[in-house]
Design an enzyme around this catalytic site. Structure first.
Site, short mmCIF file in Angstrom:
data_model
loop_
_atom_site.label_atom_id
_atom_site.label_comp_id
_atom_site.label_asym_id
_atom_site.label_seq_id
_atom_site.Cartn_x
_atom_site.Cartn_y
_atom_site.Cartn_z
N LYS A 22 58.48 40.00 46.95
CA LYS A 22 57.67 38.32 47.75
C LYS A 22 56.60 37.72 46.51
O LYS A 22 56.61 36.87 46.29
CB LYS A 22 56.50 39.08 48.60
CG LYS A 22 55.55 38.32 49.41
CD LYS A 22 54.67 38.78 49.91
CE LYS A 22 53.63 39.62 50.19
NZ LYS A 22 52.51 39.51 49.98
N ASN A 23 56.08 39.79 45.63
CA ASN A 23 55.29 38.63 44.59
C ASN A 23 55.15 38.14 43.81
O ASN A 23 54.61 37.95 42.79
CB ASN A 23 53.40 39.86 44.56
CG ASN A 23 52.92 40.33 45.71
OD1 ASN A 23 53.33 39.38 46.99
ND2 ASN A 23 53.05 41.32 46.30
N ARG A 92 47.26 32.89 51.25
CA ARG A 92 46.08 32.35 49.64
C ARG A 92 46.97 32.61 48.25
O ARG A 92 46.34 31.59 47.83
CB ARG A 92 45.24 34.17 49.76
CG ARG A 92 45.72 35.19 50.04
CD ARG A 92 44.85 36.49 50.09
NE ARG A 92 43.50 36.07 48.59
CZ ARG A 92 42.71 35.53 48.87
NH1 ARG A 92 42.16 34.71 50.15
NH2 ARG A 92 42.31 34.75 48.33
N CYS A 116 39.75 37.50 53.67
CA CYS A 116 40.99 37.92 54.88
C CYS A 116 40.53 39.34 54.86
O CYS A 116 39.37 40.25 54.32
CB CYS A 116 42.43 37.95 53.72
SG CYS A 116 42.60 38.85 52.64
N ARG A 121 37.87 38.36 48.29
CA ARG A 121 39.19 37.77 47.02
C ARG A 121 38.73 36.60 46.59
O ARG A 121 39.35 35.46 47.17
CB ARG A 121 40.55 38.07 48.15
CG ARG A 121 40.84 39.39 49.00
CD ARG A 121 41.56 39.36 49.47
NE ARG A 121 43.20 39.12 48.12
CZ ARG A 121 44.26 39.24 49.19
NH1 ARG A 121 44.94 39.28 50.00
NH2 ARG A 121 45.50 38.77 47.62
N ASP A 304 48.56 48.44 46.63
CA ASP A 304 49.66 47.62 47.64
C ASP A 304 50.25 48.94 47.74
O ASP A 304 50.64 48.95 49.33
CB ASP A 304 50.38 47.23 47.33
CG ASP A 304 50.04 45.11 46.75
OD1 ASP A 304 50.47 44.95 46.47
OD2 ASP A 304 48.43 45.40 47.45
N VAL A 326 40.23 48.22 43.98
CA VAL A 326 40.72 46.82 44.07
C VAL A 326 40.15 46.36 45.21
O VAL A 326 39.63 44.96 44.57
CB VAL A 326 42.30 47.03 43.97
CG1 VAL A 326 42.64 45.59 43.45
CG2 VAL A 326 42.74 47.53 42.42
N ARG A 396 55.76 39.07 56.93
CA ARG A 396 54.90 38.33 56.29
C ARG A 396 55.51 39.02 54.65
O ARG A 396 55.60 38.03 53.43
CB ARG A 396 53.06 38.58 56.16
CG ARG A 396 52.57 37.45 56.47
CD ARG A 396 51.13 37.95 56.59
NE ARG A 396 51.15 37.22 54.93
CZ ARG A 396 49.90 36.88 54.73
NH1 ARG A 396 48.84 36.81 55.45
NH2 ARG A 396 49.99 35.55 53.60
#
Ligand code: EPZ
Length: 417
Positions: A22-23, A92, A116, A121, A304, A326, A396
């Site tokens: 996804k990223n 975002r 969020c 962020r 993550d 983070v 998502r």
């Protein structure tokens, strides 16, 4: 609304395919705005966030067709330079249109993303970098109004190795006049793929994957044709699914070089992990050993994967500590895990987890993408039934996760609330 139901206690066994990242897919989709003509991106995962990105591209005027995981994007007829609040507030990563729109059209109007679940962020580092390239940035009515005659190369040192900031600046600098140097740049594998993709379009980028990236601006770029890399966070999630259920799973397309920090921590926790064929074989331990982790930027332990690793630590024989460095609010999964019997205490940016013999299934609520995955993992190992609501968070970022887990023997299904 839908929920996911899990009957826990089944050791997972078999093989699973990891989908495209996804990223990586998201910045690649937006990079197509940099070039006239038709781009093609394959191995794109079927996810809500991808659908949102396609909606934004279409609102800007791009023509997008999807067939299976292959997306064709024609950015010839861009007729808008605005990413609206409605879209940006749902995803975002939409702010990644800033760099490409500014670089190609000299203007962009993008809603500030707002906070969020996991933190404030902000995008101040993106904007500071774009100003350094000569963009005029005005913030008003919740929007970033960015304009420039022509971006000019500059030396930019990020206060923090921001992933999105590095991606926005890579795309902007690709068409700037002269050389740009990004210092303290993010080093994630998704950054490397984006730089390689931009170079295949005609950009001149060197150093991606290290903290210093050099970009020689060019006049124009050609359309993109590439295949999205495997999703290292999905792969890591399945590695923990094997570990937490004392299972034995072959994860196709898991790339060990992208997972060194996670792999070493899972081995410390008692898992056996070794390369096999085109992926990694993960064998979970009968007893989980407690392991402390501290999240950090790549190549450190990925933030993550923090929630998923915490699910594993709830079953460890002893106490472990997890520090989240983070994001400022990425422990939303803790109170849901506590509902399942976990013994966790939060102390600032750290969580102290005292392992329990057995977690028990319960009705719980997903709060963000990776917290949802953490609850699924806990449910796979818990006694009796876990029901997870608000799974739109999960959709998502995980493609067909219940089908993939069912194929490994898990008793997991989706039903209406
Ligand atoms: C990307 O988000 C990922 N999203 C996130 O994955 C991931 O958690 C994060 O990188 C860190 O690895 C995508 O790639 C779409 P950052 P991004 O800019 O780019 C602060 C998931 O679960 N910061 O590296 O937003 C920020 O507040 C998602 O798939 C500033 O202060 O991450 C945060 O504390 C969640 N100012 C930290 O840096 C800025 O201008 C990391 O942010 C930018 C960031």
């Amino acid at each position: 609304m839908e929920k996911i139901v899990i009957k826990g206690g089944v050791p997972l066994a078999g093989e699973v395919q990891v989908s495209g990242a996804k990223n990586s897919a998201l910045p690649l989709l937006f990079a197509t705005l940099l070039a006239k003509g038709e781009s093609e991106i394959s191995n794109v995962p079927v996810l809500r966030d991808i659908n949102t990105a396609v909606k934004l591209l279409r609102e800007l005027g791009a023509e997008v067709e999807a067939e299976g995981g292959c997306y064709r994007i024609d950015s010839d007829k861009i007729k808008s330079i605005e990413a609206s609040y409605d879209l940006v507030k749902t995803m975002r990563a939409s702010v990644l249109v800033l760099g490409p729109l500014l670089a190609r059209f000299g203007q962009a109007r993008v809603s500030l993303p707002g906070g969020c679940a996991i933190g404030a962020r902000p995008i101040n580092l993106h904007l500071k970098g774009l100003e350094a390239l000569g963009a005029k940035i005005v913030l008003e009515h919740g929007y970033v109004e960015a304009t420039t005659d022509r971006l000019r190369g500059a030396k930019i040192c990020f206060d923090f190795p921001t992933v999105g900031g590095t991606e926005n600046l890579l795309m902007a600098a690709a068409l700037a006049e002269g050389e740009t140097v990004l210092e303290n740049a993010a080093r994630e594998p998704e950054i490397v793929q984006l730089a390689e993709a931009l170079n295949s379009m005609g950009a001149k980028i060197a150093g991606a994957g290290t903290a210093v990236i050099h970009i020689q601006g060019v006049e124009s770029l050609n359309p993109l044709k590439c295949r999205v890399i495997p999703d290292r966070i999905e792969a890591g999630t399945f590695m923990i699914a094997a570990a937490i259920t004392a299972g034995n799973v072959l994860i196709h397309h898991a790339v060990s070089e992208d997972q060194e920090a996670l792999i070493s921590k899972l081995i410390e926790a008692g898992a056996t992990i070794h390369p096999e064929g085109d992926g990694l074989r993960v064998i979970g331990p009968k007893q989980v050993t407690p392991v402390d982790i501290r999240t950090s930027v790549f190549p450190g332990f990925p933030t993550d994967m923090q929630a998923q690793f915490m699910a594993l630590m709830t079953r460890a024989e002893g106490t472990s500590q997890i520090s989240e460095t983070v994001f400022e609010n990425r422990f939303m999964h803790v109170c849901e895990l506590q509902r399942m019997g976990a013994d966790i205490r939060i102390d600032g940016h750290s969580a102290i987890i005292r392992g329990v013999r057995q977690m028990t299934g319960a009705p719980v609520m997903a709060t963000d993408l990776r917290a949802s995955a953490s609850l699924i993992l806990a449910g796979l190992a818990a006694e009796n039934t876990t029901e997870i609501s608000r799974i739109y968070h999960l959709d998502r970022g995980y493609e067909k996760i219940e089908q993939k887990l069912s194929a490994l023997g898990a008793k997991i299904w989706r039903e209406q609330e």
